[in-house]
Design a protein around this motif. Structure first.
Motif, mmCIF file in Angstrom:
data_model
loop_
_atom_site.group_PDB
_atom_site.id
_atom_site.type_symbol
_atom_site.label_atom_id
_atom_site.label_comp_id
_atom_site.label_asym_id
_atom_site.label_seq_id
_atom_site.Cartn_x
_atom_site.Cartn_y
_atom_site.Cartn_z
ATOM 1 N N GLY A 129 0.838 -1.185 0.000
ATOM 2 C CA GLY A 129 0.000 0.000 0.000
ATOM 3 C C GLY A 129 0.875 1.238 0.000
ATOM 4 O O GLY A 129 1.941 1.243 0.618
ATOM 5 N N ALA A 139 -9.416 -0.511 -0.097
ATOM 6 C CA ALA A 139 -7.989 -0.714 -0.368
ATOM 7 C C ALA A 139 -7.749 -0.708 -1.867
ATOM 8 O O ALA A 139 -8.621 -1.076 -2.657
ATOM 9 C CB ALA A 139 -7.535 -2.042 0.218
ATOM 10 N N THR A 172 -9.000 -6.589 2.977
ATOM 11 C CA THR A 172 -7.571 -6.694 3.276
ATOM 12 C C THR A 172 -7.287 -7.888 4.180
ATOM 13 O O THR A 172 -6.299 -8.600 3.984
ATOM 14 C CB THR A 172 -7.038 -5.397 3.913
ATOM 15 O OG1 THR A 172 -7.980 -4.927 4.878
ATOM 16 C CG2 THR A 172 -6.831 -4.313 2.881
#
Length: 213
Positions: A129, A139, A172
């Motif tokens: 990320g 995400a 995630t």
């Protein structure tokens, strides 16, 4: 704890005096593995002054305190480790200077072979990320893809950065990542940071790791 744990990231710019109560509140909300003091534009002095205030709060809250981008500040302030994204050589130097007493994490990669090279240095985790991008509700798809790939094949723990909503943890955590990172989803939660951490942990409880014989 046989499920993903929370990895909190501070805002990039904040007033330490104003932020300290928010941090204490977050840590009172439930399990937090670590907090990354992320101040990419700060001078070493400003970073050290902030770390001297926040590191004890983080450690008193039962979490590890990590410093972004400055191993010297990590050492001087008694932090638990550092997070390095500048270069493979810098990561190697951080591992040599801080381990085994302190944690070294790395991230910011673009290619999978870079991740494997970093893992070979002996880092304690790889972060997926982009910390410097504006957060979305969910995400980033690349984060999900890379974390899932890594978690399935490699032993070095990985961190997957969720979006700016608590519900984004679902995707995630489902990657199998060891840690789920949150930024604005905690600090800007409408019920406060403690409520955000409690809600996040409730979701993570539903994502136990599968033991592979």
């Amino acid at each position: 704890m046989n499920r993903p744990r929370l990895f909190l990231v501070t805002p990039p710019v904040f007033d330490p005096a104003d932020f300290a109560p928010k941090l204490k509140d977050a840590l009172s909300g439930g399990d937090v593995a670590c907090v990354l003091i992320y101040m990419p534009q700060a001078s070493s002095k400003a970073l050290q002054d902030t770390a001297e205030r926040l590191v004890p709060i983080i450690q008193d809250g039962g979490a590890a305190a990590l410093i972004y981008g400055d191993t010297q500040v990590a050492g001087r302030t008694g932090a638990d480790g550092a997070h390095v994204e500048t270069s493979l050589e810098d990561i190697k130097l951080a591992v040599e200077s801080l381990q085994p007493e302190r944690i070294v994490g790395a991230g910011g990669t673009k290619l999978r072979h870079e991740d494997m090279e970093i893992a070979e240095t002996g880092v304690d985790y790889i972060f997926y990320g982009k910390l410097d991008l504006d957060e979305r509700e969910e995400a980033h798809p690349k984060t999900i893809d890379r974390a899932q790939w890594w978690a399935e094949l490699f032993e070095t723990p990985c961190v997957a950065l969720a979006g700016n909503t608590i519900t984004s943890i679902e995707d995630t955590a489902a990657t199998g990542a060891d840690f789920v990172a949150l930024k604005d989803a905690v600090w800007n939660h409408n019920e406060g940071p403690a409520a955000a951490v409690a809600a996040a942990n409730a979701i993570l409880e539903n994502h136990p790791f599968v033991d592979v014989e």
